[in-house]
Design an enzyme around this catalytic site. Structure first.
Site, PDB file in Angstrom:
ATOM      1  N   ASN A   7      -6.992 -15.791 -90.655  1.00 13.42           N
ATOM      2  CA  ASN A   7      -7.747 -14.736 -89.987  1.00 13.42           C
ATOM      3  C   ASN A   7      -7.287 -13.419 -90.602  1.00 13.42           C
ATOM      4  OD1 ASN A   7      -8.902 -12.892 -88.276  1.00 13.42           O
ATOM      5  ND2 ASN A   7      -7.989 -13.717 -86.398  1.00 13.42           N
ATOM      6  N   ARG A  94     -11.655 -17.433 -90.381  1.00 18.71           N
ATOM      7  CA  ARG A  94     -12.407 -16.806 -89.301  1.00 18.71           C
ATOM      8  C   ARG A  94     -13.210 -15.657 -89.904  1.00 18.71           C
ATOM      9  NH1 ARG A  94     -10.536 -12.480 -84.893  1.00 18.71           N
ATOM     10  NH2 ARG A  94     -12.451 -12.513 -83.672  1.00 18.71           N
ATOM     11  N   HIS A 183     -16.383 -13.902 -79.874  1.00 18.89           N
ATOM     12  CA  HIS A 183     -15.471 -14.909 -79.272  1.00 18.89           C
ATOM     13  C   HIS A 183     -16.117 -16.297 -79.256  1.00 18.89           C
ATOM     14  CE1 HIS A 183     -13.810 -11.419 -76.636  1.00 18.89           C
ATOM     15  NE2 HIS A 183     -12.956 -11.616 -77.626  1.00 18.89           N
ATOM     16  N   ARG A 244     -12.051  -0.756 -74.128  1.00 20.43           N
ATOM     17  CA  ARG A 244     -13.488  -0.615 -74.407  1.00 20.43           C
ATOM     18  C   ARG A 244     -14.263  -0.502 -73.096  1.00 20.43           C
ATOM     19  NH1 ARG A 244     -14.057  -5.789 -78.183  1.00 20.43           N
ATOM     20  NH2 ARG A 244     -11.831  -5.737 -78.566  1.00 20.43           N
ATOM     21  N   ASN A 337      -3.364 -16.171 -67.468  1.00 26.40           N
ATOM     22  CA  ASN A 337      -2.079 -15.763 -66.875  1.00 26.40           C
ATOM     23  C   ASN A 337      -2.166 -15.013 -65.562  1.00 26.40           C
ATOM     24  OD1 ASN A 337      -0.267 -16.668 -68.974  1.00 26.40           O
ATOM     25  ND2 ASN A 337      -1.273 -15.148 -70.265  1.00 26.40           N
ATOM     26  N   GLU A 387      -8.501 -20.948 -80.433  1.00 30.55           N
ATOM     27  CA  GLU A 387      -9.530 -20.632 -81.430  1.00 30.55           C
ATOM     28  C   GLU A 387      -9.179 -21.222 -82.794  1.00 30.55           C
ATOM     29  OE1 GLU A 387     -11.209 -16.434 -80.635  1.00 30.55           O
ATOM     30  OE2 GLU A 387      -9.357 -16.516 -79.515  1.00 30.55           O
TER      31      GLU A 387
HETATM   32  P1  ADP Z   1      -6.559 -10.468 -77.495  1.00 32.76           P
HETATM   33  O1  ADP Z   1      -7.933 -10.099 -77.067  1.00 32.76           O
HETATM   34  O2  ADP Z   1      -5.803  -9.346 -78.121  1.00 32.76           O
HETATM   35  O3  ADP Z   1      -6.446 -11.796 -78.218  1.00 32.76           O
HETATM   36  P2  ADP Z   1      -5.110 -11.871 -75.387  1.00 32.76           P
HETATM   37  O4  ADP Z   1      -6.032 -12.986 -75.120  1.00 32.76           O
HETATM   38  O5  ADP Z   1      -3.793 -12.168 -76.016  1.00 32.76           O
HETATM   39  O6  ADP Z   1      -5.810 -10.668 -76.122  1.00 32.76           O
HETATM   40  O7  ADP Z   1      -4.834 -11.150 -73.990  1.00 32.76           O
HETATM   41  C1  ADP Z   1      -4.039 -10.003 -73.926  1.00 32.76           C
HETATM   42  C2  ADP Z   1      -4.014  -9.501 -72.504  1.00 32.76           C
HETATM   43  O8  ADP Z   1      -3.561 -10.544 -71.637  1.00 32.76           O
HETATM   44  C3  ADP Z   1      -2.985  -8.394 -72.351  1.00 32.76           C
HETATM   45  O9  ADP Z   1      -3.615  -7.160 -72.474  1.00 32.76           O
HETATM   46  C4  ADP Z   1      -2.478  -8.568 -70.963  1.00 32.76           C
HETATM   47  O10 ADP Z   1      -3.148  -7.650 -70.142  1.00 32.76           O
HETATM   48  C5  ADP Z   1      -2.911  -9.942 -70.540  1.00 32.76           C
HETATM   49  N1  ADP Z   1      -1.780 -10.761 -70.102  1.00 32.76           N
HETATM   50  C6  ADP Z   1      -0.918 -11.458 -70.861  1.00 32.76           C
HETATM   51  N2  ADP Z   1       0.005 -12.050 -70.068  1.00 32.76           N
HETATM   52  C7  ADP Z   1      -0.274 -11.711 -68.809  1.00 32.76           C
HETATM   53  C8  ADP Z   1       0.302 -11.996 -67.527  1.00 32.76           C
HETATM   54  N3  ADP Z   1       1.380 -12.762 -67.402  1.00 32.76           N
HETATM   55  N4  ADP Z   1      -0.294 -11.456 -66.447  1.00 32.76           N
HETATM   56  C9  ADP Z   1      -1.376 -10.682 -66.566  1.00 32.76           C
HETATM   57  N5  ADP Z   1      -1.958 -10.376 -67.721  1.00 32.76           N
HETATM   58  C10 ADP Z   1      -1.430 -10.874 -68.821  1.00 32.76           C
END
Ligand code: ADP
Length: 402
Positions: A7, A94, A183, A244, A337, A387
């Site tokens: 990627n 990707r 996505h 965004r 999460n 992904e």
């Molecule tokens: P990206 O779009 O950059 O791939 P991710 O899927 O890794 O993003 O998600 C990132 C977001 O996930 C972070 O901005 C954070 O807000 C959220 N996140 C990660 N761990 C936790 C958690 N334990 N509780 C709440 N939010 C979380």
């Protein structure tokens, strides 16, 4: 079969090497700050459940040097998992924007590269970088087949009524202005796997996939095919995101240009980088926002309320689009999460047949898990996205008979 997933960004290359016989991760890493005074490579080698991390800091002039470095890491006796690049059967790339040219992954040759390049104006930050990754891989990996897997391809099954904007039709014809969605590999992976968890084929179920990360999008999937998705011509549209804005009244842009004496480019940067959760409460990481809200920060609480309300409205809209919904599946950083967000999104949705089980929903969820109550007619799931595995599977499907 071993597949390397690449990627490539404008100054980074993320990579994963997967053993597809067991669908396990052998090595993964990221080369970052390519072209900066100091570049950095973080590499992880996985063996029998063990993880060995290596970090290298040095100047990395360009993507070619970055790719050389990652080849060194995966083949060296210390950090490597293979003895030579000859062991890699294929490389899956990707590519963000496939436009209308690609509704499936494609083996890369000169006409395919030209078609990707043709879509550059629709993703000026991403596609040229993805192409650089392809070029460099072709130079360094000899005859190993390269496959392009597009973020947009899963959404190519949308009908014109879903993908067209109510603008003069010539804009679609001349400029290809339409909804593409993004996505796609994540939505495809989650839709397929939630069906599997329910003991069904994807063709038997209608699902709403809810990808909530830094960027976020929601997709309505009918019998394995995307019928609508929240992102648009660009990834700025749809739900509220980390920084965004998501959907806004388009007239707001001209109004800000006029009232704040800003250029269109400046407003565009604000909508992409200074809006969303960050715009409302100054923070874009949901963990920080919850912590601050718990300490009484009203803006942080408002940001969470706005975020979850918008997700809820999209889910409601997709119930209408699909007619019947069998499952709603949460994924990505927040989706996997964040039990507070999942609970708020599913609150008061029993009218649509969605009832969450608070105990099953509790805490971070790192495996596939049903979180709906037994009484819920629509199943609610957390399906951690993967992904890279989806890209590797799509790549393998193309090269396995070669
Ligand atoms: P990206 O779009 O950059 O791939 P991710 O899927 O890794 O993003 O998600 C990132 C977001 O996930 C972070 O901005 C954070 O807000 C959220 N996140 C990660 N761990 C936790 C958690 N334990 N509780 C709440 N939010 C979380």
């Amino acid at each position: 079969m071993k597949i390397l997933v690449i990627n490539a960004g404008s100054s980074s290359i993320k990579y994963q090497l997967l053993n597809m016989d067991t669908e396990t991760l052998m090595a993964a890493g990221i080369v970052e700050r390519i072209g900066d005074i100091q570049g950095v490579l973080s590499h992880k080698k996985y063996t029998d459940g063990d993880e060995q991390k290596t970090v290298i800091e040095r100047r990395i002039d360009d993507h070619k040097q970055g790719m050389h470095l990652l080849i060194e890491m995966i083949t060296s006796s210390e950090t490597g998992v293979i003895s030579s690049t000859g062991e890699i059967d294929a490389i899956g790339h990707r590519v963000v924007q496939g436009g209308e040219s690609f509704s499936r992954a494609s083996l890369i040759d000169a006409p395919i590269k030209a078609a990707i390049e043709k879509n550059n104006p629709l993703a000026p930050l991403h596609n040229p970088a993805n192409l650089t990754g392809i070029e460099v891989a072709q130079q360094l990996f000899g005859d190993t087949p390269n496959v392009a897997v597009f973020d947009t391809e899963f959404h190519q099954t949308m009908e014109p009524k879903a993908y067209l904007y109510a603008l003069p039709y010539e804009f679609y014809q001349e400029l290809k202005i339409r909804r593409y969605g993004f996505h796609g590999t994540s939505h495809k992976y989650v839709a397929k796997n939630v069906a599997a968890e329910m003991g069904k084929n994807p063709e038997e179920v209608n699902v709403i996939t809810v990808h909530l990360g830094n960027g976020g999008s929601i997709t309505a999937v009918s019998k394995g095919r995307c019928v609508d998705t929240s992102m648009g011509m660009t990834p700025l549209a749809g739900i509220m995101m980390g920084s965004r804005c998501g959907d806004i009244d388009p007239a707001i842009i001209g109004y800000i240009v006029q009232e704040k004496s800003l250029s269109y480019q400046e407003v565009d940067a604000i909508l992409n980088k200074e809006s969303g959760l960050k715009g409302i409460c100054g923070m874009n990481d949901m963990r920080d926002i919850h912590e601050s809200a718990a300490q009484g920060n009203q803006r942080a609480k408002l940001a969470v309320d706005m975020f979850t309300y918008r997700v809820k409205k999209y889910i409601g809209a997709y119930f209408a689009a699909l007619g019947r919904v069998d499952a709603v599946a949460f994924t990505a950083g927040i989706g996997e999460n964040d039990d507070i967000v999942r609970a708020a999104v599913c609150e008061d949705m029993s009218g649509l047949g969605m009832q969450i089980d608070p105990e099953a929903n509790h805490g971070r969820i790192s495996t596939r898990k049903k979180i709906s109550a037994e009484s819920s007619s629509v199943q609610i799931w957390v399906i951690p996205t993967n992904e890279e595995l989806q890209i590797a599977q799509d790549t393998m499907a193309i090269v396995k008979d070669m």
